[in-house]
Design an enzyme around this catalytic site. Structure first.
Site, PDB file in Angstrom:
ATOM      1  N   THR A  31       0.851  -1.202   0.000  1.00 19.71           N
ATOM      2  CA  THR A  31       0.000   0.000   0.000  1.00 19.71           C
ATOM      3  C   THR A  31       0.884   1.249   0.000  1.00 19.71           C
ATOM      4  OG1 THR A  31      -1.469  -1.323   1.409  1.00 19.71           O
ATOM      5  CG2 THR A  31      -2.096   0.959   1.020  1.00 19.71           C
ATOM      6  N   ASP A  85       1.617   5.288   6.030  1.00 22.61           N
ATOM      7  CA  ASP A  85       2.031   3.882   5.985  1.00 22.61           C
ATOM      8  C   ASP A  85       0.808   2.969   6.085  1.00 22.61           C
ATOM      9  OD1 ASP A  85       3.602   1.614   5.948  1.00 22.61           O
ATOM     10  OD2 ASP A  85       4.539   1.944   7.901  1.00 22.61           O
ATOM     11  N   ALA A  87      -0.767  -1.029   7.287  1.00 27.00           N
ATOM     12  CA  ALA A  87      -0.779  -1.811   8.523  1.00 27.00           C
ATOM     13  C   ALA A  87      -1.301  -3.205   8.207  1.00 27.00           C
ATOM     14  CB  ALA A  87      -1.674  -1.155   9.572  1.00 27.00           C
ATOM     15  N   ASP A  88      -1.031  -4.114   9.113  1.00 24.27           N
ATOM     16  CA  ASP A  88      -1.547  -5.476   8.960  1.00 24.27           C
ATOM     17  C   ASP A  88      -2.911  -5.635   9.623  1.00 24.27           C
ATOM     18  OD1 ASP A  88       0.754  -6.579   7.542  1.00 24.27           O
ATOM     19  OD2 ASP A  88       1.812  -6.060   9.382  1.00 24.27           O
ATOM     20  N   LYS A  98       1.781  -3.996  12.943  1.00 22.30           N
ATOM     21  CA  LYS A  98       2.579  -3.767  11.746  1.00 22.30           C
ATOM     22  C   LYS A  98       3.792  -4.687  11.755  1.00 22.30           C
ATOM     23  CE  LYS A  98       3.474   0.302  10.310  1.00 22.30           C
ATOM     24  NZ  LYS A  98       3.295  -0.267   8.964  1.00 22.30           N
ATOM     25  N   GLY A 100       4.505  -6.855   8.967  1.00 19.43           N
ATOM     26  CA  GLY A 100       4.410  -7.967   8.028  1.00 19.43           C
ATOM     27  C   GLY A 100       5.561  -7.945   7.028  1.00 19.43           C
ATOM     28  N   GLY A 101       6.020  -6.738   6.709  1.00 11.94           N
ATOM     29  CA  GLY A 101       7.155  -6.596   5.788  1.00 11.94           C
ATOM     30  C   GLY A 101       8.492  -6.531   6.503  1.00 11.94           C
ATOM     31  N   GLU A 107       9.771   1.885  10.939  1.00 17.33           N
ATOM     32  CA  GLU A 107       8.432   2.471  10.798  1.00 17.33           C
ATOM     33  C   GLU A 107       8.026   3.179  12.092  1.00 17.33           C
ATOM     34  OE1 GLU A 107       6.589  -0.693   7.554  1.00 17.33           O
ATOM     35  OE2 GLU A 107       6.263  -1.067   9.665  1.00 17.33           O
TER      36      GLU A 107
HETATM   37  C1  5RP Z   1       5.640  -3.474   6.780  1.00 21.39           C
HETATM   38  C2  5RP Z   1       4.300  -3.120   7.298  1.00 21.39           C
HETATM   39  C3  5RP Z   1       3.208  -2.910   6.313  1.00 21.39           C
HETATM   40  O1  5RP Z   1       2.639  -1.659   6.530  1.00 21.39           O
HETATM   41  C4  5RP Z   1       2.170  -3.970   6.491  1.00 21.39           C
HETATM   42  O2  5RP Z   1       2.773  -5.233   6.398  1.00 21.39           O
HETATM   43  C5  5RP Z   1       1.053  -3.842   5.438  1.00 21.39           C
HETATM   44  O3  5RP Z   1       1.554  -4.137   4.184  1.00 21.39           O
HETATM   45  P1  5RP Z   1       0.667  -4.080   2.888  1.00 21.39           P
HETATM   46  O4  5RP Z   1       0.385  -2.638   2.602  1.00 21.39           O
HETATM   47  O5  5RP Z   1       1.528  -4.720   1.835  1.00 21.39           O
HETATM   48  O6  5RP Z   1      -0.599  -4.856   3.136  1.00 21.39           O
HETATM   49  O7  5RP Z   1       4.073  -2.988   8.469  1.00 21.39           O
HETATM   50  O8  5RP Z   1       6.547  -3.727   7.814  1.00 21.39           O
END
Ligand code: 5RP
Length: 222
Positions: A31, A85, A87-88, A98, A100-101, A107
């Site tokens: 995102t 940003d 979020a998960d 947060k 997931g990446g 962050e």
């Molecule tokens: C990365 C994060 C991301 O914001 C979270 O994983 C959401 O990712 P996406 O926009 O791909 O769904 O916290 O560390």
């Protein structure tokens, strides 16, 4: 509307929070990537951006957007105007999970350095209580087993994220099965374990505004 299209809409909506002549904090993930692509059209209006990961810095530079180191940015301004940003997960109080990446620590730092945190998500990220998404914890490698033991005592099932090293040279432990009824308390408890760099609960750094993509358009949750 697909999930990808909802992400695109919130990414574009986030441009309304970008103020001319300021430094913008930029998150990480699919995102946030859409936001970076949208920001490219406004690159001449801003002083530059602070990136929350190496991947984000690379994408920003690819669009010709000036990337500033956070320490350098904070010699020019007291704070960044906005942090944008994904979020998960997010709950009704705009607490987030947060990481997931794997970029959670940077962050959280950039969010803390910003006046306003605008979180851009699609509606699949909305939950009543955080915890369905495995909670990421960034850990100094030596403390891996210690932190996993603590996570087990808290009722979670920790798993080492395989083949992954953070931009800070650490590992990520993803903790499954935690029900996060008190996000502030659990954020503090986990962060007090020696070797934990930070965990993916953003309660101290919760969002100020959530832009949620739905099939009917973008909902603004303030
Ligand atoms: C990365 C994060 C991301 O914001 C979270 O994983 C959401 O990712 P996406 O926009 O791909 O769904 O916290 O560390």
């Amino acid at each position: 509307m697909t999930q990808d299209e909802m992400k695109q809409k919130v990414a574009e909506a986030a441009l309304d929070y970008v103020r001319e002549g300021t430094i913008v904090g930029v998150g990480t993930g699919s995102t946030a990537n859409k936001f970076i692509d949208a920001l490219a059209a406004r690159k001449d209006e801003i002083v530059g951006a602070v990136a929350s990961s190496e991947a984000t810095a690379k994408r920003l530079r690819g669009h010709g957007i000036t990337v500033l180191d956070l320490n350098e940015a904070l010699t020019r301004v007291n704070s960044l105007s906005v942090y944008i940003d994904g979020a998960d997960e997010f709950d009704p109080n705009k607490n987030l999970t947060k990481g997931g990446g794997g970029a959670l620590t940077r962050e959280k730092i950039v969010a803390a350095a910003s006046d306003v945190f605008v979180c851009i998500v699609d509606e699949t990220k909305r939950v009543a209580t955080l915890g369905a998404f495995p909670l990421p914890i960034e850990v100094i490698p030596m403390a891996r087993a210690l932190v996993m033991n603590v996570a087990r005592k808290l009722g979670g099932r920790p798993e080492l994220r395989q083949g992954f090293t953070t931009d800070n040279g650490n590992v990520i432990i993803d903790v499954h099965g935690l029900r996060i009824d008190d996000p502030l308390a659990l954020e503090d408890e986990l962060n007090s374990v020696p070797g934990v760099v930070t965990n993916g609960i953003f309660a101290h750094q919760r969002a100020d505004v959530v832009l949620m993509g739905t099939p009917d358009g973008v909902q603004v949750i303030e």
